[in-house]
Design a protein around this motif. Structure first.
Motif, PDB file in Angstrom:
ATOM      1  N   GLY A 209     -20.181   2.886  62.208  1.00 58.90           N
ATOM      2  CA  GLY A 209     -19.290   3.970  62.402  1.00 58.90           C
ATOM      3  C   GLY A 209     -20.285   5.370  62.850  1.00 58.90           C
ATOM      4  N   PHE A 210     -21.259   5.121  63.173  1.00 58.46           N
ATOM      5  CA  PHE A 210     -22.064   6.304  63.806  1.00 58.46           C
ATOM      6  C   PHE A 210     -22.977   5.592  64.697  1.00 58.46           C
ATOM      7  N   PRO A 211     -23.610   6.636  65.741  1.00 55.42           N
ATOM      8  CA  PRO A 211     -24.697   6.155  66.687  1.00 55.42           C
ATOM      9  C   PRO A 211     -26.059   5.558  65.701  1.00 55.42           C
ATOM     10  N   VAL A 212     -26.588   4.538  66.285  1.00 55.59           N
ATOM     11  CA  VAL A 212     -27.800   4.074  65.521  1.00 55.59           C
ATOM     12  C   VAL A 212     -29.048   4.112  66.340  1.00 55.59           C
ATOM     13  N   GLY A 213     -29.876   5.148  65.576  1.00 55.14           N
ATOM     14  CA  GLY A 213     -30.935   5.473  65.961  1.00 55.14           C
ATOM     15  C   GLY A 213     -32.265   4.493  65.285  1.00 55.14           C
ATOM     16  N   TYR A 214     -33.200   4.623  65.807  1.00 59.41           N
ATOM     17  CA  TYR A 214     -34.460   3.491  65.581  1.00 59.41           C
ATOM     18  C   TYR A 214     -34.579   3.603  64.325  1.00 59.41           C
ATOM     19  N   GLU A 215     -34.485   4.475  63.228  1.00 60.57           N
ATOM     20  CA  GLU A 215     -34.449   4.248  61.905  1.00 60.57           C
ATOM     21  C   GLU A 215     -33.530   3.394  61.333  1.00 60.57           C
ATOM     22  N   GLU A 216     -32.238   3.562  61.686  1.00 57.89           N
ATOM     23  CA  GLU A 216     -31.066   2.632  61.265  1.00 57.89           C
ATOM     24  C   GLU A 216     -31.403   1.293  61.612  1.00 57.89           C
ATOM     25  N   LEU A 217     -31.884   1.066  62.832  1.00 56.51           N
ATOM     26  CA  LEU A 217     -31.729  -0.221  63.405  1.00 56.51           C
ATOM     27  C   LEU A 217     -33.111  -0.810  62.619  1.00 56.51           C
ATOM     28  N   MET A 218     -34.180  -0.328  62.194  1.00 54.32           N
ATOM     29  CA  MET A 218     -35.273  -0.858  61.849  1.00 54.32           C
ATOM     30  C   MET A 218     -35.019  -1.095  60.369  1.00 54.32           C
ATOM     31  N   ARG A 219     -34.354  -0.203  59.655  1.00 47.65           N
ATOM     32  CA  ARG A 219     -33.879  -0.404  58.214  1.00 47.65           C
ATOM     33  C   ARG A 219     -32.951  -1.915  58.121  1.00 47.65           C
ATOM     34  N   LEU A 220     -31.968  -1.885  59.189  1.00 48.63           N
ATOM     35  CA  LEU A 220     -31.423  -3.137  59.270  1.00 48.63           C
ATOM     36  C   LEU A 220     -32.306  -4.282  59.262  1.00 48.63           C
ATOM     37  N   ALA A 221     -33.366  -4.302  60.401  1.00 49.93           N
ATOM     38  CA  ALA A 221     -34.314  -5.414  60.454  1.00 49.93           C
ATOM     39  C   ALA A 221     -35.046  -5.833  59.133  1.00 49.93           C
ATOM     40  N   ILE A 222     -35.345  -4.681  58.348  1.00 51.26           N
ATOM     41  CA  ILE A 222     -35.983  -4.752  57.214  1.00 51.26           C
ATOM     42  C   ILE A 222     -35.202  -5.572  56.120  1.00 51.26           C
ATOM     43  N   ASP A 223     -33.697  -5.175  55.929  1.00 50.89           N
ATOM     44  CA  ASP A 223     -32.963  -5.789  55.308  1.00 50.89           C
ATOM     45  C   ASP A 223     -33.046  -7.202  55.227  1.00 50.89           C
ATOM     46  N   PHE A 224     -33.240  -7.952  56.489  1.00 54.03           N
ATOM     47  CA  PHE A 224     -33.230  -9.188  56.760  1.00 54.03           C
ATOM     48  C   PHE A 224     -34.451 -10.037  56.872  1.00 54.03           C
ATOM     49  N   SER A 225     -35.623  -9.221  56.674  1.00 54.05           N
ATOM     50  CA  SER A 225     -36.844  -9.846  56.780  1.00 54.05           C
ATOM     51  C   SER A 225     -37.384 -10.197  55.344  1.00 54.05           C
ATOM     52  N   ASP A 226     -38.304 -11.278  55.433  1.00 50.68           N
ATOM     53  CA  ASP A 226     -38.959 -11.523  54.164  1.00 50.68           C
ATOM     54  C   ASP A 226     -40.230 -11.004  53.919  1.00 50.68           C
ATOM     55  N   ALA A 227     -40.860 -10.343  54.765  1.00 52.00           N
ATOM     56  CA  ALA A 227     -42.136  -9.360  54.787  1.00 52.00           C
ATOM     57  C   ALA A 227     -42.249  -8.387  55.820  1.00 52.00           C
ATOM     58  N   VAL A 228     -43.098  -7.484  55.573  1.00 51.11           N
ATOM     59  CA  VAL A 228     -43.308  -6.247  56.748  1.00 51.11           C
ATOM     60  C   VAL A 228     -44.934  -6.046  56.898  1.00 51.11           C
ATOM     61  N   VAL A 229     -45.131  -6.126  58.081  1.00 49.39           N
ATOM     62  CA  VAL A 229     -46.799  -5.718  58.529  1.00 49.39           C
ATOM     63  C   VAL A 229     -46.574  -4.467  59.372  1.00 49.39           C
ATOM     64  N   TYR A 230     -47.573  -3.636  58.926  1.00 45.93           N
ATOM     65  CA  TYR A 230     -47.588  -2.120  59.509  1.00 45.93           C
ATOM     66  C   TYR A 230     -48.820  -2.338  60.742  1.00 45.93           C
ATOM     67  N   ALA A 231     -48.495  -2.202  61.619  1.00 46.04           N
ATOM     68  CA  ALA A 231     -49.612  -2.283  62.867  1.00 46.04           C
ATOM     69  C   ALA A 231     -50.116  -1.097  63.569  1.00 46.04           C
ATOM     70  N   ALA A 232     -49.746   0.108  62.947  1.00 50.68           N
ATOM     71  CA  ALA A 232     -50.193   1.314  63.451  1.00 50.68           C
ATOM     72  C   ALA A 232     -50.591   2.447  62.405  1.00 50.68           C
ATOM     73  N   PRO A 233     -51.284   3.188  62.498  1.00 52.79           N
ATOM     74  CA  PRO A 233     -51.543   4.357  61.531  1.00 52.79           C
ATOM     75  C   PRO A 233     -50.461   5.157  61.184  1.00 52.79           C
ATOM     76  N   GLN A 234     -49.313   5.632  62.206  1.00 55.82           N
ATOM     77  CA  GLN A 234     -48.237   6.632  62.033  1.00 55.82           C
ATOM     78  C   GLN A 234     -47.124   5.949  61.928  1.00 55.82           C
ATOM     79  N   VAL A 235     -47.033   4.666  61.389  1.00 57.26           N
ATOM     80  CA  VAL A 235     -45.580   4.041  61.231  1.00 57.26           C
ATOM     81  C   VAL A 235     -44.730   4.985  60.245  1.00 57.26           C
ATOM     82  N   ASN A 236     -43.504   5.167  60.921  1.00 54.91           N
ATOM     83  CA  ASN A 236     -42.513   5.972  60.211  1.00 54.91           C
ATOM     84  C   ASN A 236     -42.531   5.826  58.598  1.00 54.91           C
ATOM     85  N   GLN A 237     -42.805   7.105  57.970  1.00 54.68           N
ATOM     86  CA  GLN A 237     -42.989   6.965  56.573  1.00 54.68           C
ATOM     87  C   GLN A 237     -41.726   6.577  55.760  1.00 54.68           C
TER      88      GLN A 237
END
Length: 278
Positions: A209-237
Motif C-alpha cells: 500500500g505504499f512505496p517501499v524504501g530500504y528499511e521496509e525492504l530489509m525488515r521484510l528480509a529480516i522477517d523471513f531470516s533465521d539469523a542476522v550478521v552486521y557487516a559494517a559499523p554504521q548499519v541502520n540502527q
C-alpha cells in the motif's frame, strides 16, 4: 563418511568484478574462499551488472542453466547464467544476467549516479534467478547467506514459495546487513510484482500500500531470516533494533583490520546455527 556442509552466497557485489574496492565487496570475495578452505562446499552468485567486463574477467554462459523465462508483471524476462573463476582462490562465481535488466546497465545507478527506476524488477529477478539456478544444479545448501539489498527477497521466496523444496527445506537463512542503502523507494506496485505462488497477503502486509524504501525492504528480509550478521559499523540502527525484537541470533560487527578474523567469526557463528539443526 559425513558429507561436507554447503553454503550458498547470494551477494550483491563482489571484488574484483566491480572496480571500486569496498569493505563489503572484499568480504563477499573472501568469505567463499575461507569457507571452502575450512571444508565447506560453496556456490556464489552476484548480478551480472553491465559494467563487468566479460572478456577481461573471462565470463562465459552456462547453456544448460540458461533459458528459463521469469515472469514479472506479465512480462517475460529470459534468465541467462554466466560463470567465471577466481583462479587464486579456486572458486567459481555464477552471474545472473538478462539483457534488459542487467547486461545493458551499470550497477544500481546510471552514469549520472541516479538509481535505476526498475531496480525493483531487478531485485525480484535476481532472487528468483538464483533460487531457480540452484534448483537446476540440484544442490542443497545448509546455510544461505544473503548479502546486500539486491538479495533481500530471497528469504521471503525461500521460506514461502520454495519451503517444500527438498533443496531448501532445512536451510538456515542468514541476512548480512551493511551500510549500502538505496534512496529511491520502490513504487507501491512492487508488492504485487513480487507476488508468486505461495506468498499470501499476510506475508507482505508490512510493505503493502505504499512505496517501499530500504528499511521496509530489509525488515521484510529480516522477517523471513533465521539469523542476522552486521557487516559494517554504521548499519541502520532501526534495523538493528527491529532484528532484536524478532529474537533471532545476531552477530554484531567487530572492527578489525584482519578480514580473515571476520571470516572466522562468521564461520564460528554458522557452526552454532548448524548445531541447532542437529
Amino acid at each position: 563418511m559425513k558429507e561436507p556442509n554447503r553454503i550458498l552466497f547470494i551477494s550483491q557485489e563482489i571484488n574484483p568484478y566491480l572496480v571500486e574496492e569496498t569493505p563489503i565487496r572484499l568480504l563477499n570475495r573472501q568469505l567463499p574462499e575461507y569457507f571452502q578452505s575450512h571444508g565447506f562446499e560453496t556456490r556464489t552468485f552476484m548480478p551480472k551488472f553491465g559494467e563487468i567486463n566479460e572478456r577481461r574477467n573471462q565470463l562465459h554462459e552456462v547453456i544448460r542453466l540458461s533459458g528459463m523465462n521469469l515472469i514479472i508483471e506479465e512480462s517475460d524476462h529470459p534468465l541467462l547464467i554466466k560463470v567465471a573463476s577466481i583462479q587464486s582462490a579456486r572458486i567459481q562465481i555464477y552471474f545472473i544476467d538478462n539483457d534488459d535488466l542487467f547486461h545493458r546497465r551499470k550497477g544500481v545507478c546510471d552514469e549520472h549516479g541516479a538509481e535505476y527506476a526498475d531496480n525493483d524488477d531487478r531485485v525480484i529477478f535476481y532472487a528468483r534467478g538464483v533460487i531457480e539456478t540452484v534448483k537446476k544444479l540440484r544442490w542443497t545448501p545448509n546455510i544461505i547467506l544473503c548479502s546486500g539489498w539486491m538479495s533481500a527477497l530471497a528469504p521471503l521466496y525461500l521460506k514461502k514459495t520454495y519451503s517444500d523444496e527438498p533443496f531448501f527445506a532445512n536451510s538456515k537463512i542468514v541476512l548480512m546487513l551493511d551500510d549500502n542503502e538505496y534512496t529511491k523507494a520502490f513504487p507501491t506496485a512492487f508488492t504485487d510484482k513480487l507476488r508468486i505462488e505461495g506468498i499470501s497477503n499476510t506475508d507482505v502486509r508490512s510493505i503493502a500500500g505504499f512505496p517501499v524504501g530500504y528499511e521496509e525492504l530489509m525488515r521484510l528480509a529480516i522477517d523471513f531470516s533465521d539469523a542476522v550478521v552486521y557487516a559494517a559499523p554504521q548499519v541502520n540502527q532501526r534495523l538493528v533494533n527491529y532484528a532484536e525484537t524478532k529474537g533471532i541470533p545476531t552477530l554484531p560487527y567487530k572492527a578489525t583490520e584482519d578480514i580473515n578474523e571476520t571470516c572466522k567469526r562468521q564461520w564460528e557463528f554458522y557452526q552454532t546455527l548448524l548445531e541447532s539443526n542437529e
